[in-house]
Design a protein around this motif. Structure first.
Motif, PDB file in Angstrom:
ATOM      1  N   HIS A  73      -3.678   0.002  -7.199  1.00 54.74           N
ATOM      2  CA  HIS A  73      -4.491   0.941  -7.971  1.00 54.74           C
ATOM      3  C   HIS A  73      -3.616   1.592  -9.045  1.00 54.74           C
ATOM      4  O   HIS A  73      -2.685   2.342  -8.736  1.00 54.74           O
ATOM      5  N   ALA A  74      -3.933   1.329 -10.317  1.00 55.58           N
ATOM      6  CA  ALA A  74      -3.069   1.765 -11.413  1.00 55.58           C
ATOM      7  C   ALA A  74      -2.924   3.291 -11.484  1.00 55.58           C
ATOM      8  O   ALA A  74      -1.813   3.814 -11.665  1.00 55.58           O
ATOM      9  N   GLY A 132       0.828  -1.201   0.000  1.00 56.92           N
ATOM     10  CA  GLY A 132       0.000   0.000   0.000  1.00 56.92           C
ATOM     11  C   GLY A 132       0.857   1.244   0.000  1.00 56.92           C
ATOM     12  O   GLY A 132       1.341   1.675   1.052  1.00 56.92           O
ATOM     13  N   ALA A 133       1.065   1.831  -1.171  1.00 55.30           N
ATOM     14  CA  ALA A 133       1.965   2.980  -1.303  1.00 55.30           C
ATOM     15  C   ALA A 133       1.223   4.288  -1.052  1.00 55.30           C
ATOM     16  O   ALA A 133       0.009   4.374  -1.175  1.00 55.30           O
ATOM     17  N   HIS A 189      -0.847   4.461  -8.627  1.00 53.09           N
ATOM     18  CA  HIS A 189       0.541   4.080  -8.874  1.00 53.09           C
ATOM     19  C   HIS A 189       1.208   5.074  -9.821  1.00 53.09           C
ATOM     20  O   HIS A 189       2.346   5.501  -9.591  1.00 53.09           O
ATOM     21  N   ARG A 190       0.507   5.456 -10.885  1.00 45.58           N
ATOM     22  CA  ARG A 190       1.083   6.415 -11.839  1.00 45.58           C
ATOM     23  C   ARG A 190       1.350   7.754 -11.166  1.00 45.58           C
ATOM     24  O   ARG A 190       2.388   8.390 -11.411  1.00 45.58           O
ATOM     25  N   LEU A 191       0.417   8.204 -10.325  1.00 47.41           N
ATOM     26  CA  LEU A 191       0.624   9.468  -9.619  1.00 47.41           C
ATOM     27  C   LEU A 191       1.829   9.377  -8.694  1.00 47.41           C
ATOM     28  O   LEU A 191       2.674  10.284  -8.655  1.00 47.41           O
ATOM     29  N   LEU A 192       1.923   8.284  -7.951  1.00 41.63           N
ATOM     30  CA  LEU A 192       3.036   8.135  -7.015  1.00 41.63           C
ATOM     31  C   LEU A 192       4.377   8.055  -7.725  1.00 41.63           C
ATOM     32  O   LEU A 192       5.391   8.511  -7.192  1.00 41.63           O
ATOM     33  N   ARG A 216       0.709  -4.121  -8.909  1.00 42.67           N
ATOM     34  CA  ARG A 216       0.206  -5.484  -9.028  1.00 42.67           C
ATOM     35  C   ARG A 216      -1.289  -5.491  -8.692  1.00 42.67           C
ATOM     36  O   ARG A 216      -1.707  -4.886  -7.714  1.00 42.67           O
ATOM     37  N   GLU A 217      -2.080  -6.203  -9.499  1.00 44.44           N
ATOM     38  CA  GLU A 217      -3.503  -6.349  -9.214  1.00 44.44           C
ATOM     39  C   GLU A 217      -3.689  -7.085  -7.892  1.00 44.44           C
ATOM     40  O   GLU A 217      -2.929  -8.004  -7.583  1.00 44.44           O
ATOM     41  N   PHE A 218      -4.720  -6.698  -7.122  1.00 44.13           N
ATOM     42  CA  PHE A 218      -4.891  -7.325  -5.816  1.00 44.13           C
ATOM     43  C   PHE A 218      -5.851  -8.504  -5.844  1.00 44.13           C
ATOM     44  O   PHE A 218      -6.072  -9.156  -4.818  1.00 44.13           O
TER      45      PHE A 218
END
Length: 214
Positions: A105-106, A84-85, A109-112, A127-129
């Motif tokens: 969450h794609a 969980g980033a 993830h892109r925002l991070l 990775r998909e959960f």
């Protein structure tokens, strides 16, 4: 409940730009990370990754955060794995030797990636959960870890999968540990729990973060 939380977050974002509150946030950046001023500023930053990173805070219980910072200060080359980033990823990267974080969450993830992708000691996985890829990402990262953070999806499965990868003397941080659905897994994991309850960043009510150790 989700509607209430979204409404609360929207309200805090709306008032965060008011001059007195902008002043509070600016002054809080240089204040005690565990003091009331920084905590008050964090309330305005709920679900706002830029504000949270700017404040230098993770979204955890305040006392648990202080304890983890002391642990990382004593282990400056610590390897960290995080389920969980978020703002915590940046916070950890500035204190640990290396951080591997997995996010389901794609879009998030892109925002991070724009916020932490340039940090040389950080690897951010998507990775998909809904399959083993998310829970099993810790094995993909290889090796053992001084600190494992569980603050994403499928938390009880993540805890079970994480334990073989925890170094002796290491710590598992399990956030929101007061939720009933997590209690049995925590109590049966074989580690000693230090359960922190009280003031927590981003929320106006007391919340739980547990530290699990041998």
């Amino acid at each position: 409940m989700q509607l209430v939380k979204r409404s609360y977050a929207g309200f805090m974002h709306a008032i965060a730009s008011l001059a007195p509150l902008e002043k509070l946030t600016a002054e809080a950046r240089d204040s005690d990370a565990y003091g009331w001023r920084r905590w008050a500023a964090s309330l305005l930053a709920i679900h706002d990754i830029e504000r949270m990173i700017d404040l230098g805070l993770p979204w955890w219980n305040v006392a648990a955060t202080r304890e983890i910072e002391a642990y990382l200060r004593a282990h400056p080359n610590a390897r960290v794995f995080e389920y969980g980033a978020g703002a915590s990823t940046a916070w950890l990267a500035h204190r640990a030797g290396s951080v591997v974080s997995v996010e389901h969450h794609a879009e998030w993830h892109r925002l991070l990636m724009t916020k932490v992708g340039g940090l040389g000691n950080t690897r951010l996985l998507h990775r998909e959960f809904d399959n083993d890829a998310y829970v099993g990402a810790i094995a993909e990262a290889e090796g053992s870890f001084d600190l494992i953070v569980i603050d994403g999806r499928l938390r009880t499965d993540c805890l079970d999968r994480a334990l073989p990868h925890l170094k002796r003397g290491g710590i598992v941080l399990f956030d929101d540990s007061g939720r009933r659905r997590y209690r049995k897994a925590i109590e049966d994991c074989g580690l000693t729990e230090t359960r922190h309850y009280g003031r927590s960043y981003c929320v106006p009510y007391p919340d739980h973060t547990s530290l699990l150790h041998d």
